[in-house]
Design a protein around this motif. Structure first.
Motif, mmCIF file in Angstrom:
data_model
loop_
_atom_site.group_PDB
_atom_site.id
_atom_site.type_symbol
_atom_site.label_atom_id
_atom_site.label_comp_id
_atom_site.label_asym_id
_atom_site.label_seq_id
_atom_site.Cartn_x
_atom_site.Cartn_y
_atom_site.Cartn_z
ATOM 1 N N PHE A 125 -1.876 14.538 13.577
ATOM 2 C CA PHE A 125 -2.871 13.486 13.400
ATOM 3 C C PHE A 125 -4.304 14.020 13.397
ATOM 4 O O PHE A 125 -5.241 13.236 13.378
ATOM 5 N N SER A 126 -4.453 15.316 13.432
ATOM 6 C CA SER A 126 -5.795 15.911 13.340
ATOM 7 C C SER A 126 -5.653 17.366 12.914
ATOM 8 O O SER A 126 -4.601 17.992 13.107
ATOM 9 N N LEU A 127 -6.722 17.902 12.353
ATOM 10 C CA LEU A 127 -6.715 19.303 11.943
ATOM 11 C C LEU A 127 -6.623 20.212 13.157
ATOM 12 O O LEU A 127 -5.964 21.259 13.123
ATOM 13 N N ALA A 128 -7.279 19.837 14.261
ATOM 14 C CA ALA A 128 -7.217 20.652 15.480
ATOM 15 C C ALA A 128 -5.792 20.729 16.015
ATOM 16 O O ALA A 128 -5.336 21.789 16.469
ATOM 17 N N GLU A 129 -5.077 19.611 15.959
ATOM 18 C CA GLU A 129 -3.692 19.589 16.415
ATOM 19 C C GLU A 129 -2.815 20.480 15.540
ATOM 20 O O GLU A 129 -1.937 21.210 16.034
ATOM 21 N N LEU A 130 -3.049 20.460 14.243
ATOM 22 C CA LEU A 130 -2.289 21.311 13.325
ATOM 23 C C LEU A 130 -2.570 22.784 13.590
ATOM 24 O O LEU A 130 -1.662 23.617 13.648
ATOM 25 N N ASN A 131 -3.863 23.125 13.774
ATOM 26 C CA ASN A 131 -4.215 24.518 14.044
ATOM 27 C C ASN A 131 -3.615 25.009 15.357
ATOM 28 O O ASN A 131 -3.225 26.177 15.485
ATOM 29 N N ALA A 132 -3.572 24.118 16.353
ATOM 30 C CA ALA A 132 -2.983 24.497 17.640
ATOM 31 C C ALA A 132 -1.504 24.824 17.490
ATOM 32 O O ALA A 132 -0.975 25.693 18.197
ATOM 33 N N ALA A 133 -0.809 24.149 16.572
ATOM 34 C CA ALA A 133 0.608 24.435 16.338
ATOM 35 C C ALA A 133 0.802 25.692 15.508
ATOM 36 O O ALA A 133 1.799 26.412 15.665
ATOM 37 N N ILE A 134 -0.142 25.986 14.615
ATOM 38 C CA ILE A 134 -0.028 27.164 13.752
ATOM 39 C C ILE A 134 -0.290 28.451 14.526
ATOM 40 O O ILE A 134 0.367 29.476 14.283
ATOM 41 N N ARG A 135 -1.225 28.429 15.467
ATOM 42 C CA ARG A 135 -1.672 29.666 16.131
ATOM 43 C C ARG A 135 -0.529 30.451 16.791
ATOM 44 O O ARG A 135 -0.399 31.664 16.560
ATOM 45 N N ARG A 191 6.901 30.802 4.528
ATOM 46 C CA ARG A 191 8.280 30.868 5.019
ATOM 47 C C ARG A 191 8.360 30.859 6.542
ATOM 48 O O ARG A 191 9.233 30.216 7.123
ATOM 49 N N TRP A 192 7.460 31.575 7.214
ATOM 50 C CA TRP A 192 7.576 31.770 8.652
ATOM 51 C C TRP A 192 6.705 30.813 9.460
ATOM 52 O O TRP A 192 6.882 30.723 10.691
ATOM 53 N N ILE A 193 5.767 30.118 8.808
ATOM 54 C CA ILE A 193 4.883 29.203 9.555
ATOM 55 C C ILE A 193 5.012 27.778 9.026
ATOM 56 O O ILE A 193 5.442 26.876 9.758
ATOM 57 N N LEU A 194 4.662 27.580 7.767
ATOM 58 C CA LEU A 194 4.647 26.216 7.239
ATOM 59 C C LEU A 194 6.047 25.613 7.194
ATOM 60 O O LEU A 194 6.225 24.418 7.475
ATOM 61 N N ALA A 195 7.051 26.408 6.846
ATOM 62 C CA ALA A 195 8.415 25.874 6.767
ATOM 63 C C ALA A 195 8.900 25.394 8.129
ATOM 64 O O ALA A 195 9.652 24.422 8.223
ATOM 65 N N ARG A 196 8.471 26.053 9.197
ATOM 66 C CA ARG A 196 8.902 25.659 10.535
ATOM 67 C C ARG A 196 8.196 24.405 11.025
ATOM 68 O O ARG A 196 8.609 23.808 12.015
ATOM 69 N N LEU A 197 7.139 24.012 10.352
ATOM 70 C CA LEU A 197 6.395 22.814 10.755
ATOM 71 C C LEU A 197 6.604 21.647 9.788
ATOM 72 O O LEU A 197 5.957 20.610 9.937
ATOM 73 N N ARG A 198 7.508 21.813 8.830
ATOM 74 C CA ARG A 198 7.601 20.818 7.762
ATOM 75 C C ARG A 198 8.073 19.452 8.272
ATOM 76 O O ARG A 198 7.803 18.432 7.638
ATOM 77 N N ASN A 199 8.798 19.412 9.394
ATOM 78 C CA ASN A 199 9.298 18.142 9.921
ATOM 79 C C ASN A 199 8.431 17.589 11.040
ATOM 80 O O ASN A 199 8.813 16.612 11.698
ATOM 81 N N HIS A 200 7.282 18.184 11.276
ATOM 82 C CA HIS A 200 6.370 17.714 12.324
ATOM 83 C C HIS A 200 5.258 16.880 11.691
ATOM 84 O O HIS A 200 4.864 17.109 10.555
ATOM 85 N N ARG A 201 4.763 15.930 12.465
ATOM 86 C CA ARG A 201 3.656 15.096 12.000
ATOM 87 C C ARG A 201 2.441 15.354 12.889
ATOM 88 O O ARG A 201 2.546 15.332 14.122
#
Length: 327
Positions: free
Chosen positions: A94-104, A82-92
């Motif tokens: 291109f790498s796992l490192a980029e995704l982790n950088a947004a999650i942190r 609810r508080w992390i993945l939902a806020r990123l659902r409209n973002h794209r």
């Protein structure tokens, strides 16, 4: 994924993030963790158990279909969605490192939020309640390793990822366990390490330690070069020549035993004449493997190398008219 390597990496990353190791880990019953689900005596994956031993923690799997055994984890998954993945659902990404950088940063924000029922944040509760109870991390993180059971071949080697590694020759035909990491291959017999090699990233290579070789191969091994060539000669001269070439191409003749025995075993499926012709063709194209000879036989390419049948002599009989009968 729930693959073994990702499962172990998740634990290693978690312990590093926490800065310590909990005394007990309660996993679900996925195959990467539990090989046999049982309420009283569950069977653990060998690599998973080895990782737990490295960190000095205990593995107590949850009971099957008992979500209350790990209720806090189930709620934490819901909160993260609810508080992390939902806020990123409209973002794209291109790498796992980029995704982790947004999650942190979202994770840090979630952990710093004050919970109304507790009057404190998750980070505060962790610092006061959980962190003092954690065990210290070991000096080195766990290195992922997988296990494989193998039987030692007559050439005192075992196969790991299409490469062959030597073990002491006294273990010929014995069952051993190989522990495989990205850098090393360790071999254990009855729980005792008997060999260790640097892992070869190539294919179809032999890694042989001199101390694993017998002083006289023919005295100790069931098969010898002379015996193999003798059996090969019974199937045809080209079979013997092919086996001789295979053994000469290896640093030690015994390293070619496996290939030669495979060639001899083809005689159970194909006629000796065809096998000899296939070996003749294999020699001409510089083939050195059982799969090449088998392919030649299955595709019929050996026919061109078959010895021609001798011409039958003309039949002489007084009642048969010859070409000079009318002259």
């Amino acid at each position: 994924s729930e693959g073994l390597e990702d499962w172990i990496a998740a634990h290693v990353g978690l312990f590093a993030y926490l800065g310590g190791v909990p005394q007990v880990v309660v996993p679900d019953n996925l195959k990467s963790a539990v090989t046999k689900a049982d309420r009283y005596d569950p069977g653990l994956n060998r690599t998973y158990a080895e990782m737990a031993e490295h960190y000095g923690t205990a593995i107590l799997p949850a009971r099957v279909r008992k979500p209350k055994d790990k209720a806090k984890v189930e709620v934490a998954v819901q909160v993260a969605q609810r508080w992390i993945l939902a806020r990123l659902r409209n973002h794209r990404f291109f790498s796992l490192a980029e995704l982790n950088a947004a999650i942190r940063p979202l994770l840090d924000e979630l952990n710093m939020r004050v919970m109304r029922d507790y009057g404190a944040s998750r980070a505060d509760l962790f610092a006061t309640l959980d962190r003092p109870k954690l065990q210290p991390l070991p000096a080195e993180p766990y290195v992922f390793a997988r296990w494989k059971r193998a039987r030692v071949a007559p050439d005192y080697h075992i196969e790991v990822d299409r490469c062959w590694y030597s073990v002491p020759f006294s273990l010929i035909r014995q069952v051993v366990d190989a522990r495989i990491t990205h850098r090393t291959v360790e071999v254990f017999h009855r729980g005792k390490r008997v060999a260790s090699h640097l892992r070869d990233p190539g294919r179809r290579s032999h890694i042989t330690a001199p101390e694993h070789m017998p002083s006289a191969h023919r005295r100790y091994a069931e098969w010898s070069p002379a015996r193999i060539l003798s059996n090969a000669a019974k199937l045809g001269p080209s079979v013997a020549a092919f086996c001789d070439i295979v053994m000469q191409d290896r640093p030690h003749p015994e390293q070619g035993f496996r290939t030669c025995l495979g060639i001899l075993s083809l005689a159970r499926s194909f006629e000796p004449q065809r096998l000899d012709a296939a070996c003749r063709r294999g020699i001409s194209i510089k083939a050195r493997s059982v799969s090449s000879i088998r392919s030649i036989l299955k595709t019929g390419l050996d026919q061109a190398f078959m010895e021609p049948e001798p011409d039958e002599l003309p039949l002489h009989h007084p009642n048969i008219r010859g070409q000079k009968y009318y002259h």
